[in-house]
Every structure is written in structure tokens, then in C-alpha cells.
Design a protein around this motif. Sequence first.
Motif, PDB file in Angstrom:
ATOM      1  N   THR A 338       0.858  -1.183   0.000  1.00 30.78           N
ATOM      2  CA  THR A 338       0.000   0.000   0.000  1.00 30.78           C
ATOM      3  C   THR A 338       0.894   1.234   0.000  1.00 30.78           C
ATOM      4  O   THR A 338       1.886   1.282   0.731  1.00 30.78           O
ATOM      5  CB  THR A 338      -0.886   0.003   1.257  1.00 30.78           C
ATOM      6  OG1 THR A 338      -1.700  -1.175   1.247  1.00 30.78           O
ATOM      7  CG2 THR A 338      -1.770   1.245   1.294  1.00 30.78           C
ATOM      8  N   GLN A 341       2.865   2.790   3.194  1.00 27.11           N
ATOM      9  CA  GLN A 341       2.632   2.012   4.405  1.00 27.11           C
ATOM     10  C   GLN A 341       3.895   1.854   5.246  1.00 27.11           C
ATOM     11  O   GLN A 341       3.815   1.574   6.440  1.00 27.11           O
ATOM     12  CB  GLN A 341       2.070   0.632   4.053  1.00 27.11           C
ATOM     13  CG  GLN A 341       3.094  -0.372   3.499  1.00 27.11           C
ATOM     14  CD  GLN A 341       2.520  -1.754   3.272  1.00 27.11           C
ATOM     15  OE1 GLN A 341       1.896  -2.009   2.237  1.00 27.11           O
ATOM     16  NE2 GLN A 341       2.738  -2.639   4.228  1.00 27.11           N
ATOM     17  N   THR A 544      -1.856  11.886   1.632  1.00 26.94           N
ATOM     18  CA  THR A 544      -2.572  10.650   1.352  1.00 26.94           C
ATOM     19  C   THR A 544      -3.166  10.723  -0.055  1.00 26.94           C
ATOM     20  O   THR A 544      -3.076  11.758  -0.737  1.00 26.94           O
ATOM     21  CB  THR A 544      -3.687  10.407   2.380  1.00 26.94           C
ATOM     22  OG1 THR A 544      -4.542  11.559   2.430  1.00 26.94           O
ATOM     23  CG2 THR A 544      -3.111  10.155   3.765  1.00 26.94           C
ATOM     24  N   THR A 638      -7.146   0.103  -1.438  1.00 20.91           N
ATOM     25  CA  THR A 638      -7.162   0.064   0.020  1.00 20.91           C
ATOM     26  C   THR A 638      -8.486  -0.520   0.477  1.00 20.91           C
ATOM     27  O   THR A 638      -9.550  -0.100  -0.002  1.00 20.91           O
ATOM     28  CB  THR A 638      -7.000   1.471   0.626  1.00 20.91           C
ATOM     29  OG1 THR A 638      -5.782   2.050   0.157  1.00 20.91           O
ATOM     30  CG2 THR A 638      -6.977   1.411   2.150  1.00 20.91           C
ATOM     31  N   THR A 639      -8.431  -1.482   1.371  1.00 20.68           N
ATOM     32  CA  THR A 639      -9.650  -2.026   1.966  1.00 20.68           C
ATOM     33  C   THR A 639     -10.029  -1.171   3.168  1.00 20.68           C
ATOM     34  O   THR A 639      -9.221  -0.983   4.078  1.00 20.68           O
ATOM     35  CB  THR A 639      -9.434  -3.476   2.429  1.00 20.68           C
ATOM     36  OG1 THR A 639      -8.830  -4.233   1.376  1.00 20.68           O
ATOM     37  CG2 THR A 639     -10.757  -4.113   2.809  1.00 20.68           C
ATOM     38  N   ASN A 640     -11.260  -0.642   3.148  1.00 23.88           N
ATOM     39  CA  ASN A 640     -11.741   0.200   4.233  1.00 23.88           C
ATOM     40  C   ASN A 640     -12.749  -0.556   5.089  1.00 23.88           C
ATOM     41  O   ASN A 640     -13.285  -1.587   4.675  1.00 23.88           O
ATOM     42  CB  ASN A 640     -12.375   1.471   3.679  1.00 23.88           C
ATOM     43  CG  ASN A 640     -11.352   2.345   2.975  1.00 23.88           C
ATOM     44  OD1 ASN A 640     -10.190   2.377   3.370  1.00 23.88           O
ATOM     45  ND2 ASN A 640     -11.767   3.030   1.919  1.00 23.88           N
ATOM     46  N   GLY A 654     -14.004   0.185   0.003  1.00 23.85           N
ATOM     47  CA  GLY A 654     -12.596   0.291  -0.349  1.00 23.85           C
ATOM     48  C   GLY A 654     -12.366   1.529  -1.183  1.00 23.85           C
ATOM     49  O   GLY A 654     -13.301   2.285  -1.483  1.00 23.85           O
ATOM     50  N   TYR A 689      -8.319   8.709  -7.014  1.00 24.13           N
ATOM     51  CA  TYR A 689      -8.919   7.776  -6.072  1.00 24.13           C
ATOM     52  C   TYR A 689     -10.431   7.965  -6.029  1.00 24.13           C
ATOM     53  O   TYR A 689     -10.941   9.089  -6.106  1.00 24.13           O
ATOM     54  CB  TYR A 689      -8.337   7.987  -4.668  1.00 24.13           C
ATOM     55  CG  TYR A 689      -6.920   7.494  -4.530  1.00 24.13           C
ATOM     56  CD1 TYR A 689      -6.664   6.206  -4.081  1.00 24.13           C
ATOM     57  CD2 TYR A 689      -5.842   8.303  -4.862  1.00 24.13           C
ATOM     58  CE1 TYR A 689      -5.364   5.738  -3.954  1.00 24.13           C
ATOM     59  CE2 TYR A 689      -4.534   7.852  -4.745  1.00 24.13           C
ATOM     60  CZ  TYR A 689      -4.311   6.564  -4.292  1.00 24.13           C
ATOM     61  OH  TYR A 689      -3.021   6.105  -4.183  1.00 24.13           O
ATOM     62  N   ARG A 708     -11.692  -8.336   1.364  1.00 26.28           N
ATOM     63  CA  ARG A 708     -10.663  -7.452   0.812  1.00 26.28           C
ATOM     64  C   ARG A 708     -11.074  -7.032  -0.582  1.00 26.28           C
ATOM     65  O   ARG A 708     -11.861  -7.703  -1.263  1.00 26.28           O
ATOM     66  CB  ARG A 708      -9.299  -8.142   0.776  1.00 26.28           C
ATOM     67  CG  ARG A 708      -9.199  -9.303  -0.199  1.00 26.28           C
ATOM     68  CD  ARG A 708      -7.823  -9.925  -0.176  1.00 26.28           C
ATOM     69  NE  ARG A 708      -7.730 -11.095  -1.055  1.00 26.28           N
ATOM     70  CZ  ARG A 708      -6.662 -11.883  -1.135  1.00 26.28           C
ATOM     71  NH1 ARG A 708      -5.596 -11.616  -0.387  1.00 26.28           N
ATOM     72  NH2 ARG A 708      -6.652 -12.935  -1.940  1.00 26.28           N
ATOM     73  N   GLY A 720      -6.100  -5.538  -1.701  1.00 22.89           N
ATOM     74  CA  GLY A 720      -6.023  -4.790  -0.467  1.00 22.89           C
ATOM     75  C   GLY A 720      -5.797  -5.713   0.712  1.00 22.89           C
ATOM     76  O   GLY A 720      -5.885  -6.941   0.605  1.00 22.89           O
ATOM     77  N   SER A 721      -5.509  -5.129   1.862  1.00 21.74           N
ATOM     78  CA  SER A 721      -5.304  -5.931   3.069  1.00 21.74           C
ATOM     79  C   SER A 721      -6.624  -6.536   3.535  1.00 21.74           C
ATOM     80  O   SER A 721      -7.709  -6.046   3.216  1.00 21.74           O
ATOM     81  CB  SER A 721      -4.707  -5.066   4.172  1.00 21.74           C
ATOM     82  OG  SER A 721      -5.563  -3.975   4.452  1.00 21.74           O
TER      83      SER A 721
END
Length: 728
Positions: A338, A341, A544, A638-640, A654, A689, A708, A720-721
Motif C-alpha cells: 500500500t 505504508q 494521502t 485500500t480495503t476500508n 474500499g 482515487y 478485501r 487490499g489488506s
Amino acid sequence: MVPAGTFSWTARLIITKGITIQGATTISGPASNPTINDGTIIQDNTPRSGTIGILLAQIPPGKSFRLTGMTFRRGATTSSSTWALTFSSTGSSPNRSMRMDHCHLDRLSTGKLFVTSGWIYGAIDHNVFDCSSGISITIGHNGYGGNLASDPYGNHAWADYPQYGTGDFFFIEDNTVRNVSGTDNILIGGTDTIYGGKDVFRHNYFFNCVIGGHGTEGQAARSHRCREVYNNTFEFNVANSPNGQRSGSSLYHDNTWIGVRQDGNRVATLNSFRSNSSRSNSIWGPADGTSPWDLNDDGTGNPAPPGSVGHTFLSGTATGGSVSGGSGTMIDSTKNWTPNQWVGYSVKNKNPQADGYNLGSHITSNTATSLTYSYYEGTDTAHHLRFSSGDRYEIHRCIKSLDQAGTGKGDLINSPNDIPINTVTGTACWPHAVVEPCFSWDNRHLPDNVVYGFGTGIPFIVAGRDYFNLGNGFPSNTTPPAVSAALSPAINGTQYSGPFTYPHPLVSGVPPTPTPSPTATPTATPSATPTATPSPAVTTNPATNIASFAAALNGSVNPRGSTTTVYFQWGTTTSYGHTTSTQTQTGNTSRPITANISGLSASHLYHFRIVATNGGGTSFGSDRTFTTLSATGPPVVTTNPATNVTISSARLNGSLDPHGSTTTVYFQWGTTTSYGHTTPMQTQTGNTYRNITANISGLSASHLYHFRIVATNSAGTRMGSDRTFNTP
């Protein structure tokens, strides 16, 4: 008495008796524009051997020595490695009666003009240092505690309290220090502090030079211990950088800068040479999360046991690397990180055949497949941290390093045979040092009233822990409550309520007045003292949503009770050149500030900082950088956290940057990290984004679910995570 006239000294003068050497030179008027009458002139024709140059005053404790009314002028001798005038005292107690005043050090060709050695709490005042080369003033306390023979490195100063507000410092006051080299090298005429040195700079005038100090960074010698800097004037007519501080604590207050403004509007830059292996053969090791002398991350964000190596967050093999200026890059094309990170962590080279083997440096940014780290390009170190294809690497994190800025009293370290050992543990071990913060208040550039404060680019030197920028607006020459609270007897050794008596008793001839007990001091009625408007408090936070052509700038501001305007400056250099739209804030609490910028160039480094203004002045956050993504590449995801969670349904969230190519995106979900379910694919394009959501149903009550985000374009697939949620 030395009569008026010009004399040639062809032999070094060594003094061991308590005497006064007085010439006919006079210095009068303000430090910013002194009137000098060079009555007694000593031409430096002394031969050099060792480090001692023209004069060594080696005076035992309890004896007084004064050097006054002398001009020392360049003669035939030229030496860049010797000290012109040295004050030294060794013994079981400090010498408190050594003074140099009303002397003119005129363009001497030497490495250091004035040096203290041993254990001296004295003063130099009303002198003029006209420096065409070298360092003006160097303060060392290598004999602190009467231990010069067993501890020539200042370790005992680091095992003791700072004692701010007392006479237990060497005082530099009412002097003129000028860089007369005709160059823009602001280190000429600058100052240095080493070997646990403790100094106070007050009521001086500095022209085109800076206050500095060494860190604990190379061999066994310890660094600058503590410093107070106030009521000084710093003038520059050349582009300049701030004062330097590489260790210990400091109090900067009520100073004025005039002329060309400093880079970053800083009273001092808090630095660490071990953070990027600029001292490659350091006996302490790099401050990268692996040295037993530092506090290292145990993998949870907490310190590992003192003396132990920190957690290895990641290891791998580089597929490439490069360096450019002050930045290095390590590439691992097998990764899918990411963006950013790893900012604040450190990368370490583990290839025994590499020039940079076992060197580490803090990471300043990362993409999906590359890390950018601070690279030291100086030639004064033997090895440099670079990565080539096939080099093994590790990622660690340092929480706090030995003797860094904002650090104080700790265990006694000793260095038998120049190998440091913590005498409490008997090993190489973090000395359990207390937090002893640096404070800045009421420092400004005139006439524009720009607020100056500390700044740093070192991730483990932390605002709000290691340093505090209190802003302006305090009554002149007063001590803010936050400073007194931090410098309690437990930290300072005595309660700090303000600076030591001025002028110094050696100057005035009057013993210092004892500081009255706080209970004996009447408290003024609050309404009797008008409250000045404090300037806003600001912090620049990492950017960001960094894309190819856009990014989100972040910071925080506390208006401190006044209507405050706030914005960001940004650009490709620290001159910035662009600003975001102004926002207006009120109140007395810190709040986040964000601004989106666009029109950037792909694969470019950008600088930015937050700026806020109210009736108390203008405050600048520290400079931060980010690097935009390439024009095209793999998607960034990105996983939200999940939202709208019920007993049978949920919304998965995400974010995605398609990164310049048509991209398909969906979520994987299930009761394990094998997932087993997917949401319908969505198609996205562009270079910005955007939020991605998908609703899922058919869930079971009271179950844990994993999910994810997954995105694919022509450059690859990125995942994503993993995140989880529980149904009610």
C-alpha cells in the motif's frame, strides 16, 4: 598586565595558576555593532603540535582565571586542526571562575577559536569573534563529575540531571560572532558542543553563522547534553539553514532573526546522523530498529525489551535500486505494498558482500514495489547504503534512539577500551533515559513576525513527545507553564522557573540571588497582566491519496482561541510556489485540515507544509514530501472498514486508483481468508482515487467475516489488506 602594542607570540602559553591576563583592547557598544579598539594585539606565529594552539589555561577547581582586553590576530601560523584558546579544568569539582571577556579574535587561521575541556561552569562575554575559517566556540564537559581519566567522553553528564535555571552550564553572553569569510558557508563561525557539554547562549549577536552540536553517532564520545538559547539576534544576508541539534534537550525562547529568512522557519533542525547511516562505522550501530542502544518496535508498536533487536516486519530480496541526491530507492518488484505504508520504518541491507551491509535508513515514502529512503551522500563516511538486485533486505522500526533530541538522564555508560557498556545491565543496552523535551516559544523573524520553531525529518523524533513548539504571544521573557511542568525536579533535578541570573555573576561581580520557593512567591492577580494572543499551533501530516497527478495534503491546526486562516504551501522545492485555498478555523482544540491538489506531474517529488495565521502571528509546519505515482501502472487499492452491518447483510468499502488504465474491481469475502465469495465486478478508469462499495447479504448472525478489495488492469492485479467484521 600586557601593555598596548603589537606582539608576535612564537611559543604556546600554558597557564596553571589562578591569574588575570589583561591587555589594552576595549570593546563597547551593542553586540550587533560593537566598537573595537585593538589596543593589545597578539599575532599568531605560534608553532602547532597536537591540538593546543596559542594559549592553554589549565586551572584547578577553586582558582580563578580571567583573560581580558586582548586581540588575537592571524599571523604566519595556519592550521585547520588546532584550537587557538583553550580553557581546561580537571578535578573532583567544577571550576566556576574562568572567564574570557572583551577580547577580539580576529580572523585566526585555526580549526576552533575557543574551546572548553574538562569540567568548567564559567563564562565568556563581550568578545568579538571575527571568523574567516573554523568554529568560533566549542563547549565540552568531558571531565564531568571529576572523571576525566576514567571517562573522557562525557558519559557522566548523561547520567545526571540537566539543572536548567542554575549556574551549572558554561555561559556565552553578550558576544558578537561574525562570519567574515565572504562565503555563504554558514558553518564558518558556528558553534559546536560535544562530550556531554552544557551551554547557555544569551544576548549574543550572530551574523551568517549558526549554533550547532555533535550527536552520539560515531565512536564512543557522547554528545551535546542540554542547552538554553534566548535573547539572541541572528542576522543573515545569505540563503541559510537553521541551527542544528543532534542530541539532548534545549530551550529556545525570545530570540529574533532578521535578514534572509531561514529554510523552514526553524529555531533548530532536530537531526539524527544514525537514522540514515551517515556514520557508517558507528560503534552504536544504525538507529534503524536493530541497535541494542535504542528503543525498538516489538512488532505491536510498543518498545521491545531494552537491549534487544526489534521485530523484523518484512524481509525480502531487492530486484534493483538507485540513489539520487539525498534519496535512495530499493525496488522489490514481487511486492504489492500500500502506498506509504512503510513511512517511518527503516530498511536495512543484509547482503554481506554489499558496501552498505548492515546499514539502515528511515523510509520516506513507498509505492507498490519500491521504497524511498534517506540517503547520506557525504564523503566523510566509509560506506553508503545502496541496494542492487539480489541484495537481501529487512524492515524494522526505531521508536527512540540513544541520546536523541528530547532525551535526558539515563543509566551510566562507560567505555573501557572505547567499547561502550551500560554499567547497570553490564551489556550494550538502552540506558532507560527519561523524556526531556525541547521547547520553543516566542521566537520570531522580523519585521514580518513569522513564528520560528523546531522541525525535523526524523520519524522517531516526535512532536508532542520530544519537542514542543508553543508559538508566540507569551509575555516577554517569561516561562510558559508547560515548560515548568515538564522540567520538574524529577526531570531537571530542581524545579525550573526561569533562566539563571543575568548578567552572569562572573560579569557582574554579584553572587546570584537564590531562587525563592514557589510557596513564598505571591501570585499576581490574573486581571493585572494582559494576555497576549498566542499564534496558532500547526503540524504537517503525511500526504494521502497520492496518485499520478493529484494528492491530498494533510495537517492539523489549533487556532488557540483566535480566528485563524490556514492553507498549504506546495511545490517541487522548499520554495513551494503554490498555495491551496484558505480555510478559516476558530476554537481552542486541534483539528485535522485537508486540501486536495491536482495538476501534478507523474513520478515527481513534491514538498508541502501547513501555514496558519491569526492575531498572534504566522506559524509554519515542518516540510514534508511525497512522490507521485507513474502515469500508468498497476491499480492502487485500500480495503476500508465495512459499514451498515446487520445480522444478515453488510456494505463492503474500499478505495481505488485505476492508475491510468481500464480497471475491473470487486471484493472477495467469506468466513476465512480463503474467502470463497466475490461481489459483481465494476469497471473504473482514470488516475484519481474513488470509493468502491458493494452490498452483500445472506450472512449468518454472530459470525466473523473476512473481506478485501481486488483490482486488475493491464499492468497487474493488486489486493487490499484483509479486514473483518462481526454480524450482530
